[in-house]
Enzyme design. Structure first.
Site, PDB file in Angstrom:
ATOM      1  N   LEU A  86       4.805 -10.711  -0.129  1.00 25.62           N
ATOM      2  CA  LEU A  86       4.877  -9.348  -0.654  1.00 25.62           C
ATOM      3  C   LEU A  86       4.206  -9.359  -2.017  1.00 25.62           C
ATOM      4  O   LEU A  86       4.502 -10.224  -2.843  1.00 25.62           O
ATOM      5  CB  LEU A  86       6.334  -8.900  -0.810  1.00 25.62           C
ATOM      6  N   ASP A  87       3.303  -8.416  -2.257  1.00 26.00           N
ATOM      7  CA  ASP A  87       2.641  -8.348  -3.561  1.00 26.00           C
ATOM      8  C   ASP A  87       3.669  -8.197  -4.677  1.00 26.00           C
ATOM      9  O   ASP A  87       4.749  -7.637  -4.464  1.00 26.00           O
ATOM     10  CB  ASP A  87       1.672  -7.170  -3.604  1.00 26.00           C
ATOM     11  N   PRO A  88       3.357  -8.688  -5.881  1.00 27.47           N
ATOM     12  CA  PRO A  88       4.330  -8.620  -6.982  1.00 27.47           C
ATOM     13  C   PRO A  88       4.874  -7.217  -7.250  1.00 27.47           C
ATOM     14  O   PRO A  88       6.060  -7.066  -7.540  1.00 27.47           O
ATOM     15  CB  PRO A  88       3.523  -9.144  -8.178  1.00 27.47           C
ATOM     16  N   PHE A  89       4.028  -6.181  -7.160  1.00 27.37           N
ATOM     17  CA  PHE A  89       4.514  -4.822  -7.452  1.00 27.37           C
ATOM     18  C   PHE A  89       5.400  -4.270  -6.336  1.00 27.37           C
ATOM     19  O   PHE A  89       6.127  -3.300  -6.526  1.00 27.37           O
ATOM     20  CB  PHE A  89       3.337  -3.876  -7.711  1.00 27.37           C
ATOM     21  N   ALA A  90       5.343  -4.899  -5.150  1.00 26.18           N
ATOM     22  CA  ALA A  90       6.090  -4.403  -3.993  1.00 26.18           C
ATOM     23  C   ALA A  90       7.540  -4.868  -4.023  1.00 26.18           C
ATOM     24  O   ALA A  90       7.897  -5.851  -4.677  1.00 26.18           O
ATOM     25  CB  ALA A  90       5.422  -4.871  -2.709  1.00 26.18           C
TER      26      ALA A  90
END
Length: 279
Positions: free
Chosen positions: A37-41
């Protein structure tokens, strides 16, 4: 300790951060995850621990579901709003315009992955090439979008979607923007489901405790079983290939001993069966 934790990832953390936190909290050496999962997600991240770190293959083909927000009018080098703005355009569209775009990408379409992704080409990771100023020319891949519901809010679109493995939601945001004759980028992303595993079943790392571990044996509840004698069990533990003398199943199966204990997981392989996992 062998199994999985269902973790509810907070924004700002990488998937590897979660792995590190679980390793430290429970003093486990072997920890991994089934899909970045991307960091912002935010949202559901499946964490593998112990022997179960070898079970990532069980999750490779699973569908995923997400909620999120698309911001229109700007494009970013990362296809999400954490990156650098590289283009701007006015926003003017109708709901019929959006429906027309969705009709082109649902249920399947050829999707080009984001330049900032972990995909490799000729041994080079796409995001490393992008950071060096030489983004890779990534080929389009067919992906499936089983469902896409939305709510339009002027220059943003809130959505929920159910997609196949390998689908980039950032690319969907980008492509919807381009289809509306402007630009689009992902500003919010939350993973709600990985197949039957739900965010509602997950906990933050801080709230996760040992009783939350789903034992690796439970991941095989729907798999066929065969029982072998003690002599064959010894061979199985050494990785022996099985054949029609033991079973004629044409699907993966669990080998159990005569006491009902799970010993191994086998998969068909050219009219034989090869060991995939030892319990």
């Amino acid at each position: 300790m062998n199994g999985i934790f269902l973790v509810n990832k907070k924004a700002g953390l990488t998937s590897h951060d979660i792995v590190y936190q679980i390793r430290k909290k429970f003093n486990i050496k072997k920890v991994g995850h089934t899909g970045t999962l991307d960091p912002f997600a935010t949202g559901l991240l499946i964490i593998l621990v112990g022997k179960a770190t070898k079970l990532a293959f069980l999750f490779d083909e699973l569908d995923k579901q997400y909620d999120g927000t698309i911001v229109l009018g700007k494009s970013y080098d990362t296809d999400d709003t954490t990156g650098e703005v590289i283009n701007e355009a006015p926003v003017s569209f109708t709901e019929d315009d959006l429906k027309a775009i969705l009709n082109r990408i649902v249920p399947t379409y050829k999707q080009i992955p984001p330049s900032y992704s972990a995909i490799k080409k000729a041994g080079v990771k796409a995001y490393e090439a992008a950071r060096s100023g030489k983004p890779l020319d990534l080929p389009a891949r067919e992906v499936s979008i089983y469902n896409f519901t939305y709510q339009i809010n002027k220059q943003t679109i809130d959505f929920s979607t159910h997609v196949s493995k390998g689908t980039y939601i950032r690319s969907i945001a980008r492509d919807i923007g381009l289809g509306l004759n402007t630009f689009g980028a992902l500003s919010v992303l939350n993973r709600t489901n990985i197949d039957a595993y739900s965010q509602n079943m997950s906990k933050t790392v801080e709230d996760t405790e040992l009783p939350d571990l789903i034992d690796h044996a439970l991941l095989f509840e729907g798999v066929k079983k065969i029982v072998l004698n003690d002599y064959l069990i010894k061979l199985v533990k050494n990785g022996v290939v099985l054949d029609e003398r033991q079973t004629t199943l044409n699907e993966p199966f669990i080998v159990q001993d005569e006491m009902g204990n799970y010993i191994a997981y086998y998969v068909p392989d050219n009219q034989q069966y090869k060991l995939k996992y030892l319990f």
